[in-house]
Each structure stands twice: as structure tokens, then as C-alpha cells.
Design a protein around this motif. Structure first.
Motif, short mmCIF file in Angstrom:
data_model
loop_
_atom_site.label_atom_id
_atom_site.label_comp_id
_atom_site.label_asym_id
_atom_site.label_seq_id
_atom_site.Cartn_x
_atom_site.Cartn_y
_atom_site.Cartn_z
N GLU A 274 1.77 -23.31 -7.41
CA GLU A 274 1.55 -21.92 -7.81
C GLU A 274 2.85 -21.25 -8.21
OE1 GLU A 274 -0.31 -20.38 -4.35
OE2 GLU A 274 -2.27 -21.30 -4.76
N PRO B 219 4.28 -23.80 -11.84
CA PRO B 219 3.18 -24.47 -12.53
C PRO B 219 3.62 -25.43 -13.62
CG PRO B 219 3.35 -22.18 -13.22
CD PRO B 219 4.29 -22.35 -12.07
N GLN C 16 0.48 -27.14 -2.80
CA GLN C 16 -0.33 -26.16 -3.54
C GLN C 16 0.48 -24.89 -3.80
OE1 GLN C 16 -3.98 -24.97 -1.63
NE2 GLN C 16 -4.68 -23.80 -3.40
N THR C 17 1.17 -24.43 -2.75
CA THR C 17 2.02 -23.25 -2.92
C THR C 17 3.12 -23.52 -3.94
OG1 THR C 17 1.64 -22.61 -0.61
CG2 THR C 17 3.51 -21.59 -1.73
#
Length: 249
Positions: free
Chosen positions: A193, A196, A189-190
Motif C-alpha cells: 500500500e 505500490p 500488505q502494508t
């Protein structure tokens, strides 16, 4: 060390850019042969790099930055034996952590894990917060399939630099393989972010979400990876499988 040289030594990215105006104009802008060599290298004009490096060696054959760059350049060309020679000379001239890491990388590429780890550890002795030394040892452990040990080194690297994309992915992939899906999902997820536009990053995030049972969100991430790279074969295959599983439930 030069502010920009690290980018050349860390990754040999060759830009095949439009023709650049070389010659006398550049000799005024970049009067030192080493500076010209770096410029030519960045534009993919490798045919012009060697003559300038030879000139630079004539000017100062003990410059550790020059010696380390020549080692990296030779390594990129596939001449690992000569690369090691220049790395050794650079180390003698100035045994900096960066040179130790470069030396370790060359030995790792040559599958000499023992020597590679020796130099990574030398770098850590000089600079205990050397992210790339921890990453290097992690890669050695991963190559030996010692996944838990590799993960430990990647996590140490992330403690020092929590936003380094490659390390986030390396840690996440090992956590996924060790069935530590929640931790893997957090790292992916990091990574998403931070990057992208990375199709593979979204793919790994999707896989970790699916493993956690979050099929809807996993499919969303899978769709995003295919939007970014429609030719991503694994994503296409997983989409078909997951949609079939989703419709059955």
C-alpha cells in the motif's frame, strides 16, 4: 541540524544529472563551502566536493555536521578508516543520536558488531525513540541469524514508525522465514500500500499469500510484480510452479 542533511547521511544517492552551471553564480547562491559541497555531492560531482570540504574545515574544523558528513562521504568512497576518524571527531564535538547511529553503521559495515551495537545503544540512551538505532541492532541480530531477536528490534522500530517501508519488509521477511505467514502477510500488505510500484514488495506479499493457501490472490500479486519488473527471475519461476500446482487442483 540542517533540514536536508539527513538525506545525504542516511543514503548516499548520487544523481548523475544533466550538467549543472557551477562557478561564480553558485558562489553567490551558496556562499558557504559546506553548502556547496552538499550541492555538488547531490549532483554526483564528487570531484568538486573535496575542495569545498577542505575549505569548510579551514573555516570551522569543529562543526559536528561537517565532520559527520565528511565521515559519510569517506565511507561512501570506501575509506572506512578515515571515516571512523571523522565520526569520532564529530562525536566529540557534539554527541548527537544521529552521529552515534552513523558511527554504528560504519562499524556494522566493517563487521565489528560489538562496536556497532555499542554506538546504537548510545543513540538509544540519548534518544529512546530512535528508529534507526533499533533497525541497526536488528540488522546485527539478523546477520548473526538470531532471527527472533532481530524481529523484536524491527517490531520496536515499527511501533515508532509503522510506515517505514524498509522495516516493514525486514520484519515481514523474518516472519516469513519463521513461518509466521499471517503476520508477514499483514506487513507486506502494508508495504504494498505504501509502495505500490515496488516489484519486490509485491513478490514478498505474493509468497506470504501463497503460504497461507490464498493461491488466487498470490498469483495476482505475482503477476503485478512481473508487470513492474518482467526480469524478476524468482517471480517468473514461482509463476510457472504455482500455475502448475493450480492446474493440478
Amino acid at each position: 541540524m540542517r533540514r536536508f542533511i539527513a538525506s545525504y547521511l542516511a543514503v548516499c544517492i548520487v544523481f548523475l544529472a544533466a550538467p549543472f552551471v557551477f562557478g561564480q553564480v553558485l558562489s553567490y547562491t551558496y556562499p558557504r563551502p559546506f553548502d556547496l559541497a552538499l550541492l555538488y555531492f547531490s549532483y554526483g560531482r564528487w570531484d568538486l566536493v573535496t575542495p569545498e570540504l577542505n575549505k569548510a574545515l579551514q573555516e570551522n574544523s569543529k562543526d559536528p555536521e561537517l565532520l559527520a558528513f565528511i565521515g559519510s562521504f569517506l565511507s561512501a568512497l570506501g575509506d572506512q578508516s578515515q571515516a571512523r576518524t571523522f565520526f569520532t571527531e564529530a562525536e566529540k564535538a557534539k554527541a548527537s543520536p544521529g552521529i552515534y547511529i552513523l558511527h554504528g553503521d560504519v562499524y556494522r559495515i566493517l563487521n565489528n558488531s560489538k562496536k556497532a551495537e555499542e554506538y546504537y545503544k548510545k543513540a538509544l540512551q540519548r534518544q529512546p525513540e530512535s528508529v534507526m538505532a533499533y533497525v541497526g541492532i536488528g540488522k546485527l541480530r539478523e546477520k548473526d541469524n538470531k532471527l527472533e531477536e532481530a524481529l523484536g528490534f524491527y517490531l520496536q522500530a515499527l511501533n515508532l514508525n509503522p510506515e517505514r517501508l524498509e522495516t516493514l519488509l525486514s520484519a515481514g521477511i523474518i516472519e516469513y522465514e519463521l513461518a509466521q505467514f499471517e503476520k508477514a502477510s499483514e506487513h507486506f500488505q502494508t508495504a504494498v500500500e505504501i509502495d505500490p510500484a515496488g516489484a519486490t514488495t509485491h513478490l514478498w506479499y505474493a509468497k506470504s499469500l501463497y503460504a497461507l493457501g490464498d493461491i488466487d490472490k498470490g498469483l495476482q500479486q505475482l503477476e503485478r510484480s512481473l508487470e513492474l519488473d518482467a526480469m524478476l527471475e524468482e517471480a517468473t519461476l514461482l509463476k510457472s510452479q504455482w500455475q502448475g500446482h493450480y492446474s493440478l487442483n
